[in-house]
Scaffold this active site. Structure first.
Site, PDB file in Angstrom:
ATOM      1  N   TYR A 162       1.310   8.241   2.220  1.00 24.43           N
ATOM      2  CA  TYR A 162       0.699  10.048   2.073  1.00 24.43           C
ATOM      3  C   TYR A 162      -0.293  10.248   2.104  1.00 24.43           C
ATOM      4  CZ  TYR A 162       0.837  15.158   1.172  1.00 24.43           C
ATOM      5  OH  TYR A 162       0.601  16.575   0.844  1.00 24.43           O
TER       6      TYR A 162
ATOM      7  N   ASP B  27      -7.774   6.041   4.058  1.00 22.19           N
ATOM      8  CA  ASP B  27      -7.639   7.202   3.297  1.00 22.19           C
ATOM      9  C   ASP B  27      -7.636   6.930   2.016  1.00 22.19           C
ATOM     10  OD1 ASP B  27      -6.906   9.706   2.757  1.00 22.19           O
ATOM     11  OD2 ASP B  27      -5.070  10.165   3.289  1.00 22.19           O
TER      12      ASP B  27
ATOM     13  N   LYS C  84     -10.567  14.947  -3.065  1.00 25.46           N
ATOM     14  CA  LYS C  84     -10.702  15.015  -5.078  1.00 25.46           C
ATOM     15  C   LYS C  84     -11.322  14.442  -5.806  1.00 25.46           C
ATOM     16  CE  LYS C  84      -5.527  14.074  -4.465  1.00 25.46           C
ATOM     17  NZ  LYS C  84      -4.663  13.490  -3.093  1.00 25.46           N
TER      18      LYS C  84
END
Ligand code: PLP
Length: 433
Positions: free
Chosen positions: A147, A242, A270
């Site tokens: 994702y 990523d 994050k």
């Protein structure tokens, strides 16, 4: 254990449903897969959460990853409030942007320059624009099960064949865009090599979560990651890691440092914002010279490098640089996971927690899973029962069996002992049914 009281959450949820699609501002919060009312959270402190009905939980969701120091860490609180006292945003450069950049660039040697943005999605979106702009090529390779935020070109899933062009997995993403993305299975070197050799002239970049943690925890063989790096170098394809979830999580330098593999472009999010909205992408001086105003690849943001968010990030990452921070986190997590796994093994439950560093994933199978195709999990029913029982035992985890959990610095050994006892009790409940 009795059903928990959710009356305040229920009332708030009913109102929220009149305000937001599905009553939420991000779909996975909706408890759609586990059923029941999402808990509305009133506050968090250290490893704990309280919902609006004043139920208390040990939190292993940690806001889906950002809270590596737990909730309400005093350094983050103090620095954020101090920054806010000077004004929330200026739309002009501030010293704090330099300070956070220096902390990151000094400790992550393979990137020379960064650009701050406000979310992981934005970081990935900008990184692929950079890859396309710098290479003059347009196709992307992504892996099934990874994702990368809700970026149009990456909201694609594989079709039926093994090497397939993506088909859009969201309404509103044009097939023409999905067709620019090639989706490959994880951990399959033959397919990767064949595809890259066949299409390298059109492929701008390969993007991967080097520690895929958004569809279970699909730990890749290091040889696969090394070969991916070598193939990209050989064929002139940019490699994007990523690291929105793995960055500052498995090591300060993320999976790149953990495995000793250097990507061309990296994305963060994050953890780096200390709980405030921050993301970043970074690369060599040469690549970053393509970004405006230096170069032709346009990318901007009203709140990018926001001083309050920078202050939170500085406080968070300064703590992450304490000696043995990652070693302590990993050893605590391993002990916590081992207690539960030993219990499950002794009782003969088809259950195992897989982990790396302070990331863990609950699997209702003892087969190690490394490719998305293995992820068709027949046992979500078990996860859903476990989720419910854990809430009743005062343990909060993300409401989806495909999501990982996190241990933070605030989860002391004592808290983890309590948590592992409750986990074992919950397993006993669901496996006795
Ligand atoms: C969470 C995540 C994103 C998206 O970040 P947001 O801040 O939610 O936009 C992208 N990539 C990975 C690997 C993630 O875990």
């Amino acid at each position: 254990m009795s059903e928990i009281n959710r009356s305040a959450s229920k009332e708030l949820y009913n109102t929220a449903k009149t305000y937001f699609p599905g009553g939420v501002n991000s779909p996975v919060r909706a408890f759609k897969s586990v059923g029941g009312t999402p808990l509305f959270i009133k506050k968090g402190n250290g490893p704990y959460l309280w919902d609006e009905d004043d139920n208390k939980y040990i939190d292993f969701c940690c806001s889906w990853g950002p809270l590596i120091l737990g909730h309400n860490h005093p350094d983050i609180f103090n620095e954020t409030v101090a920054a806010l006292a000077n004004g929330a945003t200026f739309g002009a450069p501030t010293k704090k942007e330099n300070e956070l950049a220096a902390i990151i660039l000094k400790n992550i040697p393979f990137i020379d320059k960064l650009r701050f943005v406000s979310s992981g999605t934005e970081a990935v979106m900008s990184a692929i624009r950079l890859a396309r702009g710098a290479s003059g090529k347009s196709k992307l390779v992504k892996f099934e099960g990874c994702y990368h935020g809700h970026v149009d070109s990456l909201m694609v899933k594989a079709g039926s064949g093994l090497i397939t062009l993506g088909t859009s997995s969201s309404a509103g993403v044009p097939e023409a865009l999905a067709n620019e993305t090639i989706v490959l299975p994880l951990n399959d070197l033959t397919i990767l090599s064949d595809t890259l050799h066949a299409h390298f002239a059109e492929i701008a970049a390969v993007i991967i979560e080097p520690i895929p943690a958004n569809n279970g925890l699909l730990l890749q063989d290091k040889t696969f990651l090394l070969s991916l790096r070598a193939l990209c170098t050989k064929l002139g394809i940019l490699l994007i890691f990523d690291e929105v979830i793995s960055g500052f999580r498995v090591a300060f330098g993320g999976a790149a440092a953990f495995y000793g593999i250097t990507p061309d472009i990296v994305t963060y999010g994050k953890i780096m914002g200390g709980g405030l909205p921050v993301g970043a992408y970074g690369a060599s001086n040469e690549l970053m010279a393509n970004i405006s105003p230096e170069g032709p690849v346009y990318q901007a943001g009203t709140l990018s490098g926001n001083p309050v968010a920078m202050a939170a990030g500085i406080a968070q990452l300064t703590n992450c640089l304490k000696p043995n921070f990652y070693e302590l986190l990993a050893s605590k997590t391993l002990k916590f996971v081992s207690v539960i796994n030993n219990h499950a093994r002794n009782k003969g439950y088809a259950f195992e927690i897989f982990s790396i560093g302070s990331i863990f994933w609950l699997s209702f199978s003892d087969n190690k899973r490394i490719a998305a195709a293995d992820q068709i999990n027949p046992d979500m029913q078990n996860f859903n029962m476990l989720h419910k029982s854990l809430l009743e035992h005062g343990i909060y985890i993300g409401p989806s069996g495909y999501e990982v959990g996190f241990v933070s610095e605030a989860h002391s050994e004592e808290v983890l002992n309590v948590a592992s006892e409750r986990f074992c009790a919950s397993l006993d409940v669901i496996f006795s049914k």
